[in-house]
Each structure stands twice: as structure tokens, then as C-alpha cells.
Design a protein around this motif. Structure first.
Motif, PDB file in Angstrom:
ATOM      1  N   LEU A  15      16.379  -1.724 -90.534  1.00  0.00           N
ATOM      2  CA  LEU A  15      16.684  -2.988 -90.168  1.00  0.00           C
ATOM      3  C   LEU A  15      15.641  -3.738 -89.555  1.00  0.00           C
ATOM      4  O   LEU A  15      15.729  -5.162 -89.945  1.00  0.00           O
ATOM      5  CB  LEU A  15      17.821  -2.800 -88.968  1.00  0.00           C
ATOM      6  CG  LEU A  15      19.250  -2.420 -89.586  1.00  0.00           C
ATOM      7  CD1 LEU A  15      20.095  -1.980 -88.238  1.00  0.00           C
ATOM      8  CD2 LEU A  15      19.866  -3.072 -90.369  1.00  0.00           C
ATOM      9  N   THR A  16      14.727  -3.502 -88.909  1.00  0.00           N
ATOM     10  CA  THR A  16      13.600  -4.119 -88.314  1.00  0.00           C
ATOM     11  C   THR A  16      12.737  -4.939 -89.139  1.00  0.00           C
ATOM     12  O   THR A  16      12.280  -5.872 -88.943  1.00  0.00           O
ATOM     13  CB  THR A  16      12.852  -3.100 -87.368  1.00  0.00           C
ATOM     14  OG1 THR A  16      12.293  -1.915 -88.210  1.00  0.00           O
ATOM     15  CG2 THR A  16      13.649  -2.584 -86.281  1.00  0.00           C
ATOM     16  N   ILE A  17      12.827  -4.274 -90.390  1.00  0.00           N
ATOM     17  CA  ILE A  17      11.878  -4.635 -91.261  1.00  0.00           C
ATOM     18  C   ILE A  17      12.542  -6.145 -91.807  1.00  0.00           C
ATOM     19  O   ILE A  17      11.614  -7.083 -92.420  1.00  0.00           O
ATOM     20  CB  ILE A  17      11.532  -3.934 -92.697  1.00  0.00           C
ATOM     21  CG1 ILE A  17      10.473  -4.583 -93.637  1.00  0.00           C
ATOM     22  CG2 ILE A  17      12.888  -3.829 -93.534  1.00  0.00           C
ATOM     23  CD1 ILE A  17      10.100  -3.678 -94.767  1.00  0.00           C
ATOM     24  N   PHE A  18      13.559  -6.439 -91.935  1.00  0.00           N
ATOM     25  CA  PHE A  18      14.375  -7.843 -92.226  1.00  0.00           C
ATOM     26  C   PHE A  18      14.647  -8.523 -91.052  1.00  0.00           C
ATOM     27  O   PHE A  18      15.424  -9.662 -91.196  1.00  0.00           O
ATOM     28  CB  PHE A  18      15.629  -7.517 -92.664  1.00  0.00           C
ATOM     29  CG  PHE A  18      15.374  -6.793 -94.208  1.00  0.00           C
ATOM     30  CD1 PHE A  18      14.495  -7.109 -95.082  1.00  0.00           C
ATOM     31  CD2 PHE A  18      15.627  -5.348 -94.326  1.00  0.00           C
ATOM     32  CE1 PHE A  18      14.347  -6.490 -96.392  1.00  0.00           C
ATOM     33  CE2 PHE A  18      15.293  -4.607 -95.673  1.00  0.00           C
ATOM     34  CZ  PHE A  18      14.783  -5.021 -96.704  1.00  0.00           C
ATOM     35  N   SER A  19      14.182  -8.345 -89.687  1.00  0.00           N
ATOM     36  CA  SER A  19      14.656  -8.876 -88.396  1.00  0.00           C
ATOM     37  C   SER A  19      14.047 -10.262 -88.366  1.00  0.00           C
ATOM     38  O   SER A  19      12.810 -10.631 -89.132  1.00  0.00           O
ATOM     39  CB  SER A  19      14.257  -8.121 -87.280  1.00  0.00           C
ATOM     40  OG  SER A  19      12.800  -7.783 -87.054  1.00  0.00           O
ATOM     41  N   LYS A  20      14.626 -11.214 -87.782  1.00  0.00           N
ATOM     42  CA  LYS A  20      14.001 -12.531 -87.536  1.00  0.00           C
ATOM     43  C   LYS A  20      13.974 -12.872 -86.268  1.00  0.00           C
ATOM     44  O   LYS A  20      14.660 -12.353 -85.430  1.00  0.00           O
ATOM     45  CB  LYS A  20      15.016 -13.468 -88.348  1.00  0.00           C
ATOM     46  CG  LYS A  20      16.135 -13.818 -88.181  1.00  0.00           C
ATOM     47  CD  LYS A  20      17.115 -14.670 -88.848  1.00  0.00           C
ATOM     48  CE  LYS A  20      18.607 -14.557 -88.628  1.00  0.00           C
ATOM     49  NZ  LYS A  20      19.311 -15.475 -89.238  1.00  0.00           N
ATOM     50  N   THR A  21      13.379 -14.038 -85.939  1.00  0.00           N
ATOM     51  CA  THR A  21      13.436 -14.795 -84.565  1.00  0.00           C
ATOM     52  C   THR A  21      14.084 -15.794 -84.416  1.00  0.00           C
ATOM     53  O   THR A  21      14.091 -16.683 -85.269  1.00  0.00           O
ATOM     54  CB  THR A  21      11.816 -14.986 -84.041  1.00  0.00           C
ATOM     55  OG1 THR A  21      11.049 -13.695 -84.147  1.00  0.00           O
ATOM     56  CG2 THR A  21      11.714 -15.570 -82.760  1.00  0.00           C
ATOM     57  N   ILE A  22      14.958 -15.889 -83.303  1.00  0.00           N
ATOM     58  CA  ILE A  22      15.790 -17.134 -83.217  1.00  0.00           C
ATOM     59  C   ILE A  22      15.393 -17.853 -81.894  1.00  0.00           C
ATOM     60  O   ILE A  22      15.138 -17.058 -80.783  1.00  0.00           O
ATOM     61  CB  ILE A  22      17.438 -16.631 -83.047  1.00  0.00           C
ATOM     62  CG1 ILE A  22      17.508 -16.109 -84.510  1.00  0.00           C
ATOM     63  CG2 ILE A  22      18.209 -17.763 -82.829  1.00  0.00           C
ATOM     64  CD1 ILE A  22      19.268 -15.710 -84.512  1.00  0.00           C
ATOM     65  N   GLU A  23      15.212 -19.189 -81.762  1.00  0.00           N
ATOM     66  CA  GLU A  23      14.781 -19.693 -80.543  1.00  0.00           C
ATOM     67  C   GLU A  23      16.136 -20.390 -79.914  1.00  0.00           C
ATOM     68  O   GLU A  23      16.892 -20.968 -80.590  1.00  0.00           O
ATOM     69  CB  GLU A  23      13.892 -20.818 -80.687  1.00  0.00           C
ATOM     70  CG  GLU A  23      12.561 -20.142 -81.271  1.00  0.00           C
ATOM     71  CD  GLU A  23      11.281 -21.134 -81.489  1.00  0.00           C
ATOM     72  OE1 GLU A  23      11.814 -22.487 -81.465  1.00  0.00           O
ATOM     73  OE2 GLU A  23      10.250 -20.702 -81.372  1.00  0.00           O
ATOM     74  N   VAL A  24      16.131 -20.605 -78.607  1.00  0.00           N
ATOM     75  CA  VAL A  24      17.116 -21.071 -77.819  1.00  0.00           C
ATOM     76  C   VAL A  24      16.653 -22.172 -76.883  1.00  0.00           C
ATOM     77  O   VAL A  24      15.793 -21.599 -76.128  1.00  0.00           O
ATOM     78  CB  VAL A  24      18.192 -19.872 -77.048  1.00  0.00           C
ATOM     79  CG1 VAL A  24      19.156 -20.852 -76.234  1.00  0.00           C
ATOM     80  CG2 VAL A  24      18.870 -18.995 -77.935  1.00  0.00           C
ATOM     81  N   GLY A  25      17.168 -23.276 -77.095  1.00  0.00           N
ATOM     82  CA  GLY A  25      16.609 -24.215 -76.101  1.00  0.00           C
ATOM     83  C   GLY A  25      17.150 -25.817 -76.302  1.00  0.00           C
ATOM     84  O   GLY A  25      17.935 -25.901 -77.121  1.00  0.00           O
ATOM     85  N   PRO A  26      17.098 -26.544 -75.076  1.00  0.00           N
ATOM     86  CA  PRO A  26      17.556 -27.821 -75.322  1.00  0.00           C
ATOM     87  C   PRO A  26      17.567 -28.684 -76.644  1.00  0.00           C
ATOM     88  O   PRO A  26      18.192 -29.282 -77.150  1.00  0.00           O
ATOM     89  CB  PRO A  26      16.820 -28.637 -74.174  1.00  0.00           C
ATOM     90  CG  PRO A  26      16.675 -27.551 -73.291  1.00  0.00           C
ATOM     91  CD  PRO A  26      16.244 -26.456 -74.176  1.00  0.00           C
ATOM     92  N   ASN A  27      16.330 -28.396 -77.224  1.00  0.00           N
ATOM     93  CA  ASN A  27      15.784 -28.962 -78.543  1.00  0.00           C
ATOM     94  C   ASN A  27      15.801 -28.174 -79.783  1.00  0.00           C
ATOM     95  O   ASN A  27      15.236 -28.440 -80.875  1.00  0.00           O
ATOM     96  CB  ASN A  27      14.244 -29.688 -78.229  1.00  0.00           C
ATOM     97  CG  ASN A  27      14.446 -30.789 -77.198  1.00  0.00           C
ATOM     98  OD1 ASN A  27      15.345 -31.637 -77.095  1.00  0.00           O
ATOM     99  ND2 ASN A  27      13.445 -30.477 -76.371  1.00  0.00           N
ATOM    100  N   CYS A  28      16.686 -26.995 -79.571  1.00  0.00           N
ATOM    101  CA  CYS A  28      16.463 -26.196 -80.737  1.00  0.00           C
ATOM    102  C   CYS A  28      17.909 -26.158 -81.287  1.00  0.00           C
ATOM    103  O   CYS A  28      18.751 -26.861 -80.683  1.00  0.00           O
ATOM    104  CB  CYS A  28      16.588 -24.573 -80.135  1.00  0.00           C
ATOM    105  SG  CYS A  28      14.729 -24.485 -79.346  1.00  0.00           S
ATOM    106  N   LYS A  29      18.022 -25.460 -82.611  1.00  0.00           N
ATOM    107  CA  LYS A  29      19.513 -25.356 -83.118  1.00  0.00           C
ATOM    108  C   LYS A  29      20.355 -24.651 -82.201  1.00  0.00           C
ATOM    109  O   LYS A  29      21.684 -25.327 -82.314  1.00  0.00           O
ATOM    110  CB  LYS A  29      19.304 -24.731 -84.496  1.00  0.00           C
ATOM    111  CG  LYS A  29      20.592 -24.518 -85.243  1.00  0.00           C
ATOM    112  CD  LYS A  29      20.359 -23.609 -86.553  1.00  0.00           C
ATOM    113  CE  LYS A  29      21.766 -23.192 -87.356  1.00  0.00           C
ATOM    114  NZ  LYS A  29      21.585 -22.282 -88.482  1.00  0.00           N
ATOM    115  N   HIS A  30      20.234 -23.892 -81.570  1.00  0.00           N
ATOM    116  CA  HIS A  30      20.857 -23.120 -80.772  1.00  0.00           C
ATOM    117  C   HIS A  30      20.569 -23.550 -79.286  1.00  0.00           C
ATOM    118  O   HIS A  30      19.460 -23.701 -78.650  1.00  0.00           O
ATOM    119  CB  HIS A  30      20.901 -21.453 -80.776  1.00  0.00           C
ATOM    120  CG  HIS A  30      21.184 -20.931 -82.006  1.00  0.00           C
ATOM    121  ND1 HIS A  30      22.495 -21.001 -82.617  1.00  0.00           N
ATOM    122  CD2 HIS A  30      20.361 -20.428 -82.903  1.00  0.00           C
ATOM    123  CE1 HIS A  30      22.649 -20.586 -83.767  1.00  0.00           C
ATOM    124  NE2 HIS A  30      21.157 -19.940 -84.287  1.00  0.00           N
TER     125      HIS A  30
END
Length: 412
Positions: A15-30
Motif C-alpha cells: 500500500l505505501t508505494i501508492f500513498s499520496k500526500t493530502i494538505e489541509v488548510g484555509p486555502n487548500c482543497k480540504h
């Protein structure tokens, strides 16, 4: 050849080979953490940027690494529990978590781990809490480098800083816990390590064990708590190289042992506690290479203690070195250094030629009539202690150190 290498790599990293990074913040998608968790896949990384996130009951139900940039704050607004982990292989790192809700039924926590393994909770700052970090029915986890600041005034309306319940093989290292009910509390939790923590100004205990076995406590400081450490109904414990100091009060002590068996307590410092060690109903406990300095009572043996060894310790400038109840019960007090020892060593072998009686009549009197402490420095005390030394009536006749040491022992 290359296809074989790739297949082997995928086998060990499915699984880890296909992992991604997601950002959270006031100006982010999330813009909030719970939304990012729902979107993420197992073994993804979520980075939370600087800002205040007003969220409660954030549920982490998949393996994730969630890290906070400096200034990322989760504010529970005193509405309830804040982070709830129910998956394995979760990391929560670097958050400031504030304003946990208060509940005397649900025990709300800043971070709760429920039925998980291989988790890491690190580098978090927790303030305005009910419970700080609460681990239940989990194993193989790490709680490291967290700071927990409470405001507890009494034990009836406050929770614990770090609590383990039916959890095994948990590492608790380098945390600071301040002004909660119990700094660290373990119940039915075995094979845990508690190392290099500071637990201070807590209302009840700096560290508290109930029905826990084979735990290891080393390099901690328990300062100015209602009492330092309580070990109750437990066995096979190891406690070394800790400092217990300034635990003062009518029922305060450095360490309390109640119904504890087959345990080692060594190389610790007990300094300026009302009682260094309070022992009751405990058997086959070895106390060695400890320093008892400037305590009210160094050791209070309250009875029903059998086959304990109190050897190679330094007892220095305590008001009372030992108060003892009951028969000798095969307990050994030999080969200690006593600053109050006035014997001689004619053959210069470093061992006093006259046995030392550590239990004084006045300590017996004070234990039964606390008001008598007013006479502590009076000539009256010297007279009754001398008379009891010449002809023991009230103190245990056979409780002596047959080989008192002439010089202070140098411990590591």
C-alpha cells in the motif's frame, strides 16, 4: 530479473508505494481534517497547515500519518472528544489540541486510541483538557514528546494526563504532564515502559498502577504531586533511576506499594517527601542502591510485608529512617549507610562494629500520635530514644542493620 524485484517490493509494500500526500488548510482543497480523512486512502499522509480548526470527534479509521505544521490548532470548543483513533498504524504528530469537553460518564479525551496497534502519538501540546491521551484495549504503541497542561484543582472534577486501560506493550517516553488528576495512569496494562517523563503538580499521583504487571519505570521525575507513584495489586515491576521529590502532604509519599510482589526498586532518589516509600502487604521486593535524603520518613512499613530486602541504600538526614509495624517477617535491612549511625569501625573494613537500630521509639510515638512531632528536636526525644535503644520494648527487637556501612555508597 527486474520483474522479480518489482514483485518482491510490492509484496512487502502493498500500500505505501501508492500513498499520496493530502494538505489541509484555509486555502487548500480540504479545509477541515475530518473531510481529508474521509478522502484519504490507507497509508496516505495528511499535512495540516497553520490555522485553527474547530472540530470535534475526528475519527481516524484507516492507517494514516497525520502531521501538523507549526501553529496548527484543533479547538474542540469544549463540546466533546477531539481525536478518536480506531485503526492500526496511525501517527498523530505536532498538533496543539485545546478545549476538550467535560463528561463524568464518557471521560472525553483530547486523543483516544481504541482497539488499535502500532500507533504513534508524538510532539503534541494539549491544553484545557479533561483527559489528555486515553488508550484502551490497544498494544504496541508509542506516546512520546507530548506536553499536557491541565488546570485540575481536585480529583473529583478532573481526568488523567495519560491513561492506559487493558493496553500492553506501550512506550511512554519524554512527556511532560502538569496539574491533572493522575499524571500517568495504567490499569490492567502490562509490559509497558515509562521513561524520561516529567510528572509534576498533579492533584493525586504522578504515576499510578492498578492490576498491572511487568512494567518498567526509569529516568522519570515526580515532583510536587499529591503523591509520587502508587503501585497497587501488581507484580514483577522494575523501577530505577527516577527522582521523587517535594511530594509533601498528610498522605504524601514518593512511592506507595500496596499488595505488590516480586519487584525491584533501585538507584532512585527520594528527596524531601513526607514519606519516601510506604509499604503495605508487599512481598519479595528488593530495594537497593537508593538514596533517601531529607524526607520525613524514609520508609514506612505498615505491616504484612514478607521477604523484602532493603540493602545498600543511603539514609541521610531524614527525620525518621524507618517506622515499622508487625514482626520482622524475614525482611532484611543490612548493609545500608545511615547518617545517624554513631558506631565505630575498629578493624577499618568499612563496616560498623555495632549493629544499627533504624527504628526509634519517637517515630513509633509520632506514628500513633502525630501531634507529638512538636517535640522532634527536644531533649525529651533523645532521652526516650536512648532508653529504647538500651532496652527495646515497643520497637522490633531484631530489626537491625548488622553490617551498617561507615561511608556513603556511591551509586551510578
Amino acid at each position: 530479473m527486474y520483474s522479480i524485484i518489482i514483485c518482491v517490493f510490492l509484496f512487502f509494500h502493498p500500500l505505501t508505494i501508492f500513498s499520496k500526500t493530502i494538505e489541509v488548510g484555509p486555502n487548500c482543497k480540504h479545509t477541515n481534517l475530518q473531510e481529508a480523512i474521509k478522502t484519504a486512502k490507507a497509508y496516505d499522509t495528511i499535512i495540516v497547515k497553520k490555522g485553527t480548526y474547530r472540530e470535534v470527534e475526528i475519527r481516524i479509521d484507516k492507517a494514516l500519518t497525520i502531521t501538523a505544521e507549526t501553529g496548527a490548532i484543533i479547538d474542540g470548543e469544549e463540546k466533546g472528544e477531539i481525536i478518536i483513533i480506531t485503526a492500526d498504524d496511525v501517527v498523530v504528530d505536532g498538533f496543539t489540541i485545546i478545549n476538550v469537553g467535560t463528561s463524568y460518564i464518557k471521560d472525553y479525551a483530547a486523543i483516544r486510541v481504541r482497539g488499535s496497534k502500532n500507533f504513534v502519538i508524538s510532539n503534541n501540546l494539549i491544553k484545557n483538557l479533561f483527559f489528555g491521551i486515553y488508550i484502551e484495549k490497544s498494544k504496541n504503541g508509542r506516546i512520546v514528546h507530548n506536553k499536557i497542561y491541565g488546570k485540575a484543582l481536585n480529583e473529583f472534577n478532573s481526568g488523567n494526563g495519560i491513561q492506559l486501560w487493558y493496553s500492553n506493550q506501550i512506550e511512554i517516553d519524554n512527556n511532560l504532564v502538569l496539574q491533572v488528576r493522575d499524571g500517568i495512569y495504567l490499569e490492567f496494562s502490562n509490559y509497558c515502559t515509562i521513561t524520561n517523563n516529567q510528572s509534576m503538580k498533579n492533584v493525586r499521583y504522578g504515576l499510578h498502577f492498578m492490576f498491572s504487571n511487568n512494567d518498567f519505570v526509569r529516568g522519570n521525575t515526580f515532583d510536587n504531586n499529591g503523591a509520587g507513584v502508587a503501585i497497587m495489586f501488581s507484580k514483577d515491576m522494575k523501577m530505577s533511576h527516577n527522582t521523587f521529590k517535594n511530594n509533601w502532604g498528610s498522605a504524601a509519599y514518593g512511592v506507595l506499594l500496596k499488595e505488590v510482589n516480586d519487584t525491584k526498586i533501585h538507584n532512585n532518589l527520594f528527596y524531601k517527601n513526607t514519606t519516601g516509600i510506604n509499604i503495605e502487604g508487599s512481598n519479595r521486593v528488593a530495594y537497593y542502591n537508593n538514596d533517601f535524603t531529607s524526607n520525613g520518613w524514609a520508609i514506612n512499613s505498615r505491616g504484612a510485608n514478607y521477604y523484602n530486602k532493603i540493602n545498600h541504600n543511603n539514609f541521610m538526614h531524614n527525620s525518621f529512617d524507618v517506622v515499622y509495624h508487625g514482626g520482622l517477617n524475614h525482611n532484611s535491612f543490612n548493609s545500608n549507610y545511615w547518617s545517624n549511625y554513631t558506631g565505630y569501625d575498629l578493624n577499618k573494613d568499612g563496616i560498623g562494629d555495632v549493629p544499627y537500630r533504624p527504628v526509634k521509639l519517637f517515630s513509633y510515638i509520632v506514628n500513633r500520635t502525630p501531634e507529638a512531632i512538636l517535640f522532634l528536636r527536644s531533649l525529651f526525644v533523645d532521652i526516650i530514644d536512648f532508653s529504647e535503644k538500651v532496652s527495646p520494648v515497643f520497637t522490633p527487637d531484631h530489626l537491625t542493620d548488622a553490617e551498617p556501612l561507615m561511608k556513603k555508597i556511591k551509586h551510578d
